[in-house]
Design a protein around this motif. Structure first.
Motif, PDB file in Angstrom:
ATOM      1  N   TYR A  64       0.892  -1.388  -0.019  1.00 56.24           N
ATOM      2  CA  TYR A  64      -0.040  -0.095   0.009  1.00 56.24           C
ATOM      3  C   TYR A  64       0.802   1.177  -0.073  1.00 56.24           C
ATOM      4  CZ  TYR A  64      -3.386   3.160   1.423  1.00 56.24           C
ATOM      5  OH  TYR A  64      -4.166   4.508   1.509  1.00 56.24           O
ATOM      6  N   ALA A  65       0.589   2.117  -0.780  1.00 55.32           N
ATOM      7  CA  ALA A  65       1.061   3.498  -0.946  1.00 55.32           C
ATOM      8  C   ALA A  65      -0.086   4.572  -0.556  1.00 55.32           C
ATOM      9  CB  ALA A  65       1.824   3.647  -2.349  1.00 55.32           C
ATOM     10  N   ALA A  66       0.345   5.409   0.605  1.00 59.29           N
ATOM     11  CA  ALA A  66      -0.600   6.196   0.889  1.00 59.29           C
ATOM     12  C   ALA A  66      -0.535   7.683   0.032  1.00 59.29           C
ATOM     13  CB  ALA A  66      -0.475   6.484   2.209  1.00 59.29           C
ATOM     14  N   PRO A  67      -1.531   8.332   0.054  1.00 66.75           N
ATOM     15  CA  PRO A  67      -1.361   9.371  -0.703  1.00 66.75           C
ATOM     16  C   PRO A  67      -0.059  10.448  -0.092  1.00 66.75           C
ATOM     17  CG  PRO A  67      -3.652   9.288  -0.031  1.00 66.75           C
ATOM     18  CD  PRO A  67      -2.695   8.154   0.577  1.00 66.75           C
ATOM     19  N   GLY A  88       2.763   0.276  -4.430  1.00 63.60           N
ATOM     20  CA  GLY A  88       2.220  -0.424  -3.458  1.00 63.60           C
ATOM     21  C   GLY A  88       3.115  -1.535  -3.196  1.00 63.60           C
ATOM     22  N   ALA A  89       3.750  -2.201  -4.051  1.00 66.25           N
ATOM     23  CA  ALA A  89       4.508  -3.339  -3.933  1.00 66.25           C
ATOM     24  C   ALA A  89       6.141  -3.056  -3.948  1.00 66.25           C
ATOM     25  CB  ALA A  89       4.153  -4.572  -4.801  1.00 66.25           C
ATOM     26  N   PHE A 101       2.151 -10.547  -7.957  1.00 68.34           N
ATOM     27  CA  PHE A 101       1.737  -9.188  -7.284  1.00 68.34           C
ATOM     28  C   PHE A 101       0.258  -9.226  -7.237  1.00 68.34           C
ATOM     29  CE2 PHE A 101       5.831  -8.754  -9.123  1.00 68.34           C
ATOM     30  CZ  PHE A 101       6.547  -7.745  -8.414  1.00 68.34           C
ATOM     31  N   ARG A 102      -0.019  -9.368  -5.770  1.00 69.77           N
ATOM     32  CA  ARG A 102      -1.582  -9.472  -5.760  1.00 69.77           C
ATOM     33  C   ARG A 102      -2.036  -8.545  -4.765  1.00 69.77           C
ATOM     34  NH1 ARG A 102      -2.015 -15.008  -4.283  1.00 69.77           N
ATOM     35  NH2 ARG A 102      -2.270 -15.442  -6.571  1.00 69.77           N
ATOM     36  N   ASN A 103      -3.121  -7.710  -4.985  1.00 66.51           N
ATOM     37  CA  ASN A 103      -3.835  -6.931  -4.296  1.00 66.51           C
ATOM     38  C   ASN A 103      -3.069  -5.754  -3.455  1.00 66.51           C
ATOM     39  OD1 ASN A 103      -6.005  -8.766  -4.638  1.00 66.51           O
ATOM     40  ND2 ASN A 103      -5.891  -9.893  -2.640  1.00 66.51           N
ATOM     41  N   ASN A 104      -2.213  -5.114  -4.634  1.00 63.22           N
ATOM     42  CA  ASN A 104      -1.413  -4.088  -4.169  1.00 63.22           C
ATOM     43  C   ASN A 104      -2.125  -2.753  -4.514  1.00 63.22           C
ATOM     44  OD1 ASN A 104       0.963  -5.525  -2.980  1.00 63.22           O
ATOM     45  ND2 ASN A 104       0.797  -6.331  -5.106  1.00 63.22           N
ATOM     46  N   VAL A 105      -2.030  -1.612  -3.844  1.00 66.59           N
ATOM     47  CA  VAL A 105      -2.803  -0.409  -4.080  1.00 66.59           C
ATOM     48  C   VAL A 105      -1.894   0.839  -3.840  1.00 66.59           C
ATOM     49  CG1 VAL A 105      -4.691   0.978  -3.136  1.00 66.59           C
ATOM     50  CG2 VAL A 105      -4.839  -1.357  -3.328  1.00 66.59           C
ATOM     51  N   SER A 106      -2.084   1.686  -4.989  1.00 70.48           N
ATOM     52  CA  SER A 106      -1.222   2.761  -4.692  1.00 70.48           C
ATOM     53  C   SER A 106      -2.485   3.981  -4.742  1.00 70.48           C
ATOM     54  CB  SER A 106      -0.471   3.248  -5.703  1.00 70.48           C
ATOM     55  OG  SER A 106       0.431   4.502  -5.582  1.00 70.48           O
ATOM     56  N   ILE A 121      15.865  -3.463 -17.050  1.00 73.27           N
ATOM     57  CA  ILE A 121      14.964  -4.117 -15.951  1.00 73.27           C
ATOM     58  C   ILE A 121      14.547  -5.500 -16.917  1.00 73.27           C
ATOM     59  CG2 ILE A 121      13.088  -4.361 -14.375  1.00 73.27           C
ATOM     60  CD1 ILE A 121      15.535  -2.518 -13.774  1.00 73.27           C
ATOM     61  N   ILE A 122      14.387  -6.682 -16.188  1.00 71.37           N
ATOM     62  CA  ILE A 122      13.824  -7.757 -16.640  1.00 71.37           C
ATOM     63  C   ILE A 122      12.941  -8.176 -15.598  1.00 71.37           C
ATOM     64  CG2 ILE A 122      14.272 -10.229 -17.186  1.00 71.37           C
ATOM     65  CD1 ILE A 122      16.980  -9.586 -18.122  1.00 71.37           C
ATOM     66  N   ILE A 123      11.540  -8.375 -16.431  1.00 70.82           N
ATOM     67  CA  ILE A 123      10.140  -8.792 -15.638  1.00 70.82           C
ATOM     68  C   ILE A 123       9.872 -10.042 -16.505  1.00 70.82           C
ATOM     69  CG2 ILE A 123       8.163  -8.463 -14.546  1.00 70.82           C
ATOM     70  CD1 ILE A 123       8.799  -5.407 -14.573  1.00 70.82           C
ATOM     71  N   ASP A 124       9.935 -11.389 -15.891  1.00 72.80           N
ATOM     72  CA  ASP A 124       9.719 -12.296 -16.644  1.00 72.80           C
ATOM     73  C   ASP A 124       9.011 -13.333 -15.819  1.00 72.80           C
ATOM     74  OD1 ASP A 124      10.026 -14.209 -18.822  1.00 72.80           O
ATOM     75  OD2 ASP A 124      11.393 -14.990 -17.926  1.00 72.80           O
ATOM     76  N   ASN A 125       7.866 -14.037 -16.454  1.00 67.24           N
ATOM     77  CA  ASN A 125       7.020 -14.992 -15.847  1.00 67.24           C
ATOM     78  C   ASN A 125       6.342 -14.673 -14.464  1.00 67.24           C
ATOM     79  OD1 ASN A 125       5.834 -17.653 -16.157  1.00 67.24           O
ATOM     80  ND2 ASN A 125       7.233 -18.484 -14.368  1.00 67.24           N
ATOM     81  N   CYS A 126       5.900 -13.457 -14.335  1.00 68.05           N
ATOM     82  CA  CYS A 126       5.415 -12.800 -13.227  1.00 68.05           C
ATOM     83  C   CYS A 126       3.673 -13.095 -13.552  1.00 68.05           C
ATOM     84  CB  CYS A 126       5.902 -11.592 -12.839  1.00 68.05           C
ATOM     85  SG  CYS A 126       7.653 -11.536 -12.386  1.00 68.05           S
ATOM     86  N   HIS A 127       3.090 -12.952 -12.363  1.00 69.79           N
ATOM     87  CA  HIS A 127       1.621 -12.911 -12.402  1.00 69.79           C
ATOM     88  C   HIS A 127       1.164 -11.554 -11.560  1.00 69.79           C
ATOM     89  CE1 HIS A 127      -2.345 -14.442 -12.519  1.00 69.79           C
ATOM     90  NE2 HIS A 127      -2.544 -14.363 -11.273  1.00 69.79           N
ATOM     91  N   PHE A 128       0.269 -11.005 -12.442  1.00 67.28           N
ATOM     92  CA  PHE A 128      -0.298  -9.668 -11.604  1.00 67.28           C
ATOM     93  C   PHE A 128      -1.909  -9.857 -11.516  1.00 67.28           C
ATOM     94  CE2 PHE A 128       3.583  -8.510 -13.816  1.00 67.28           C
ATOM     95  CZ  PHE A 128       4.319  -7.681 -12.981  1.00 67.28           C
ATOM     96  N   GLU A 129      -2.425  -9.558 -10.317  1.00 64.52           N
ATOM     97  CA  GLU A 129      -3.559  -9.907  -9.862  1.00 64.52           C
ATOM     98  C   GLU A 129      -4.292  -8.787  -8.876  1.00 64.52           C
ATOM     99  OE1 GLU A 129      -6.099 -13.175  -7.445  1.00 64.52           O
ATOM    100  OE2 GLU A 129      -4.449 -13.932  -8.997  1.00 64.52           O
ATOM    101  N   ASN A 130      -5.276  -8.232  -9.503  1.00 63.97           N
ATOM    102  CA  ASN A 130      -6.257  -7.179  -8.629  1.00 63.97           C
ATOM    103  C   ASN A 130      -5.186  -6.137  -7.893  1.00 63.97           C
ATOM    104  OD1 ASN A 130      -8.465  -6.407  -7.498  1.00 63.97           O
ATOM    105  ND2 ASN A 130      -8.339  -7.327  -5.650  1.00 63.97           N
ATOM    106  N   ASN A 131      -4.399  -5.655  -8.915  1.00 62.56           N
ATOM    107  CA  ASN A 131      -3.477  -4.654  -8.282  1.00 62.56           C
ATOM    108  C   ASN A 131      -4.200  -3.201  -8.916  1.00 62.56           C
ATOM    109  OD1 ASN A 131      -0.946  -5.642  -7.280  1.00 62.56           O
ATOM    110  ND2 ASN A 131      -1.280  -6.750  -9.306  1.00 62.56           N
ATOM    111  N   ARG A 132      -4.120  -2.127  -8.245  1.00 65.37           N
ATOM    112  CA  ARG A 132      -5.058  -1.069  -8.489  1.00 65.37           C
ATOM    113  C   ARG A 132      -4.410   0.353  -8.116  1.00 65.37           C
ATOM    114  NH1 ARG A 132      -7.445  -3.371  -4.555  1.00 65.37           N
ATOM    115  NH2 ARG A 132      -8.500  -2.199  -2.782  1.00 65.37           N
ATOM    116  N   VAL A 133      -4.699   1.291  -8.813  1.00 66.58           N
ATOM    117  CA  VAL A 133      -4.164   2.553  -8.474  1.00 66.58           C
ATOM    118  C   VAL A 133      -5.496   3.539  -8.264  1.00 66.58           C
ATOM    119  CG1 VAL A 133      -3.233   4.668  -9.487  1.00 66.58           C
ATOM    120  CG2 VAL A 133      -2.313   2.563 -10.083  1.00 66.58           C
ATOM    121  N   GLU A 134      -5.633   4.118  -6.915  1.00 63.12           N
ATOM    122  CA  GLU A 134      -6.829   5.041  -6.623  1.00 63.12           C
ATOM    123  C   GLU A 134      -6.566   6.502  -6.503  1.00 63.12           C
ATOM    124  OE1 GLU A 134      -7.918   3.089  -3.144  1.00 63.12           O
ATOM    125  OE2 GLU A 134      -8.585   1.311  -3.921  1.00 63.12           O
TER     126      GLU A 134
END
Length: 159
Positions: free
Chosen positions: A81-84, A94-95, A110-115, A132-145
């Motif tokens: 979580y990243a606060a305002p 968030g993560a 990366f799951r359920n992270n919020v900024s 930067i290498i990002i490989d074979n990663c899964h992103f689920e329910n991350n959101r920016v508010e």
């Protein structure tokens, strides 16, 4: 373990949930590998997930420019979580915030992270980093508010 490890260390995280109460800062080259059983080199990231849980309270991990060539493999980043921000230039994900070049992120979830920060991403934020290498990663329910300049998975600045 992260703060006390010398540069070029290989950290083996046992399967389990690690509650992160303050952002983990990586300021040297490390290999952080999840999914270990605690017995020898036995590793199974699916059967023994290593979960870093931000508890919807903190950014989970930040790497600095002195952490170039760091490898993060087989970790789950949950409920970061990243606060305002107080300042207009506050930048937080968030993560995971990556500040070191040539960082490799593999086999991570990366799951359920919020900024809720003005500039930042819910999952990964790249700050003045390249190769930067990002490989074979899964992103689920991350959101920016409350944020119109960022997205839910990845944000980059000054690359």
């Amino acid at each position: 373990a992260i703060s006390g490890s010398p540069s070029n260390s290989i950290l083996h995280l046992r399967g389990g949930t690690y509650n992160v109460l303050q952002t983990l800062v990586v300021n040297r080259r490390l290999q952080i590998l999840g999914g270990f059983t605690g017995t020898g080199a036995s590793r199974n990231i699916v059967g023994n997930p290593s979960v870093l849980n931000g508890g919807t309270a903190v950014t989970i991990m930040r790497t600095s420019n002195s952490s170039s060539n760091t490898i993060i493999d087989g970790l789950t980043f949950l409920d970061g979580y990243a606060a305002p921000g107080i300042d207009v230039n506050d930048i937080k994900p968030g993560a995971l915030e990556i500040g070191g070049s040539s960082t490799t992120i593999t086999n991570c979830i990366f799951r359920n992270n919020v900024s809720r920060n003005r500039i930042g991403s819910s999952a990964i934020y790249l700050w003045s980093s390249d190769n930067i290498i990002i490989d074979n990663c899964h992103f689920e329910n991350n959101r920016v508010e409350e944020n119109t300049s960022s997205n839910g998975i990845l944000e980059e600045q000054y690359m």
